[in-house]
Design a protein around this motif. Structure first.
Motif, short mmCIF file in Angstrom:
data_model
loop_
_atom_site.label_atom_id
_atom_site.label_comp_id
_atom_site.label_asym_id
_atom_site.label_seq_id
_atom_site.Cartn_x
_atom_site.Cartn_y
_atom_site.Cartn_z
N PRO A 1 -0.95 7.68 -1.15
CA PRO A 1 0.40 7.34 -0.68
C PRO A 1 0.46 6.10 0.21
CG PRO A 1 -0.40 9.37 0.36
CD PRO A 1 -1.39 9.01 -0.71
N SER A 2 -0.69 5.64 0.71
CA SER A 2 -0.67 4.46 1.58
C SER A 2 -0.90 3.17 0.79
CB SER A 2 -1.73 4.60 2.68
OG SER A 2 -3.02 4.51 2.10
N LEU A 3 -1.08 3.29 -0.53
CA LEU A 3 -1.38 2.11 -1.34
C LEU A 3 -0.44 1.97 -2.53
CD1 LEU A 3 -5.29 2.44 -1.47
CD2 LEU A 3 -3.95 0.94 0.04
N LEU A 4 -0.15 0.72 -2.89
CA LEU A 4 0.71 0.43 -4.04
C LEU A 4 -0.02 -0.56 -4.94
CD1 LEU A 4 4.09 -0.29 -2.19
CD2 LEU A 4 3.44 1.85 -3.33
N ILE A 5 0.42 -0.62 -6.20
CA ILE A 5 -0.09 -1.66 -7.10
C ILE A 5 1.06 -2.63 -7.39
CG2 ILE A 5 -0.93 -2.16 -9.43
CD1 ILE A 5 -2.49 0.52 -9.27
N VAL A 6 0.79 -3.91 -7.19
CA VAL A 6 1.76 -4.96 -7.51
C VAL A 6 1.32 -5.59 -8.82
CG1 VAL A 6 2.71 -7.17 -6.77
CG2 VAL A 6 2.20 -5.43 -5.07
N SER A 7 2.27 -5.79 -9.75
CA SER A 7 1.96 -6.39 -11.03
C SER A 7 2.81 -7.65 -11.21
CB SER A 7 2.24 -5.37 -12.14
OG SER A 7 1.97 -5.96 -13.38
N TYR A 8 2.15 -8.77 -11.38
CA TYR A 8 2.84 -10.08 -11.44
C TYR A 8 3.31 -10.39 -12.86
CZ TYR A 8 1.24 -11.35 -6.74
OH TYR A 8 1.02 -11.42 -5.39
N LYS A 9 4.57 -10.76 -13.01
CA LYS A 9 5.18 -11.08 -14.31
C LYS A 9 5.21 -12.60 -14.51
CE LYS A 9 9.22 -9.08 -13.33
NZ LYS A 9 10.57 -8.55 -13.61
#
Ligand code: TMP
Ligand code: ASP
Length: 237
Positions: free
Chosen positions: A21-29
């Motif tokens: 819950p303390s981490l996210l994944i960012v995906s670049y478009k």
């Protein structure tokens, strides 16, 4: 690390939950927009370049004592970041007049400032990200006085580090936009991205624009410019 549901889709990135819950994944478009989404397009390969560049720069900043959301690059387009609550301010640091500064104050692009400037916009697409000052930001409860102080200190420190670094690459850092977030302990960290989407980068010798202005202003050679700055950065990292 398991990638879970998509939480958010922005103009240039998607954000996913993870099993931590303390981490996210960012995906670049590769999607590009300008003028608050009025102009839309694609810049082939941009997501890969922005992901890589932003991560390399954030790691350098982190090493010089500026806290960031960066955790780990996962692949070409995806990065693991700390989950933060974004401070709804766009922080713009300028070394040279360009873009909206030149337009607003009627000065030629390229006027070099004696010292860097900083300005804030309210991050609110519906309102068109209106410019505001620190008093407005506090009145709107967007950030506390202490947070604004930390944001200013970090922003000018980022400018000094990035300016020196880009100079070594033969690139002039004209201006850039930063966003900050709050960690659960209340501390402020640099978030979002640092890329040719969010910086003005001019070739130091020729003055050629090597950033998203090529897309905003229909100058052509957009992909080539992104590849060029990425190549120069890689050669110096
Ligand atoms: P401006 O001159 O249009 O105000 O832009 C200043 C800098 O901020 C420039 O490097 C581009 C960047 N920027 C963003 O990253 N996102 C935005 O939405 C805008 C308007 C500018
Ligand atoms: N990305 C922003 C938008 O679409 C603006 C810009 O970068 O020029 O509004």
């Amino acid at each position: 690390m398991k990638k879970l549901e998509q939480l958010y889709e922005g103009k240039a990135k998607k954000v996913y939950a993870t099993d931590d819950p303390s981490l996210l994944i960012v995906s670049y478009k590769d999607d590009a927009t300008a003028f608050n989404g009025l102009k839309k397009g694609t810049i082939a390969g941009k997501g890969v370049i922005n992901n890589r560049m932003s991560n390399l720069l954030m790691q350098r900043l982190e090493a010089s004592g500026i806290p960031t959301h960066f955790v780990k690059e996962l692949n070409d387009r995806e990065t693991l970041v700390k989950r933060v609550s974004i401070v709804p301010l766009e922080v713009i640091v300028r070394n040279i007049a360009a873009g909206s500064f030149s337009k607003r104050y009627g000065v030629e692009e390229g006027m070099v400032f004696e010292f860097p400037t900083i300005e804030f916009s309210y991050k609110n697409d519906a309102l068109g990200d209106p410019l505001l000052n620190e008093y407005h930001a506090r009145a709107l409860r967007l950030a506390t006085a202490d947070e604004i102080e930390a944001i200013k200190r970090y922003s000018f420190a980022v400018n000094e580090k990035l300016r020196a670094f880009w100079r070594e690459c033969g690139v002039t850092l004209v201006d850039f936009k930063l966003e900050f977030g709050r960690l659960p302990d209340g501390s402020i960290v640099l978030a979002d991205e640092i890329s040719p989407d969010t910086c003005r980068l001019w070739d130091s010798k020729t003055g050629e624009k090597l950033d998203k202005d090529r897309f905003r202003r229909d100058l052509g050679g957009v992909e080539g410019a992104y590849a060029e700055v990425m190549q120069r950065l890689s050669a110096h990292i």
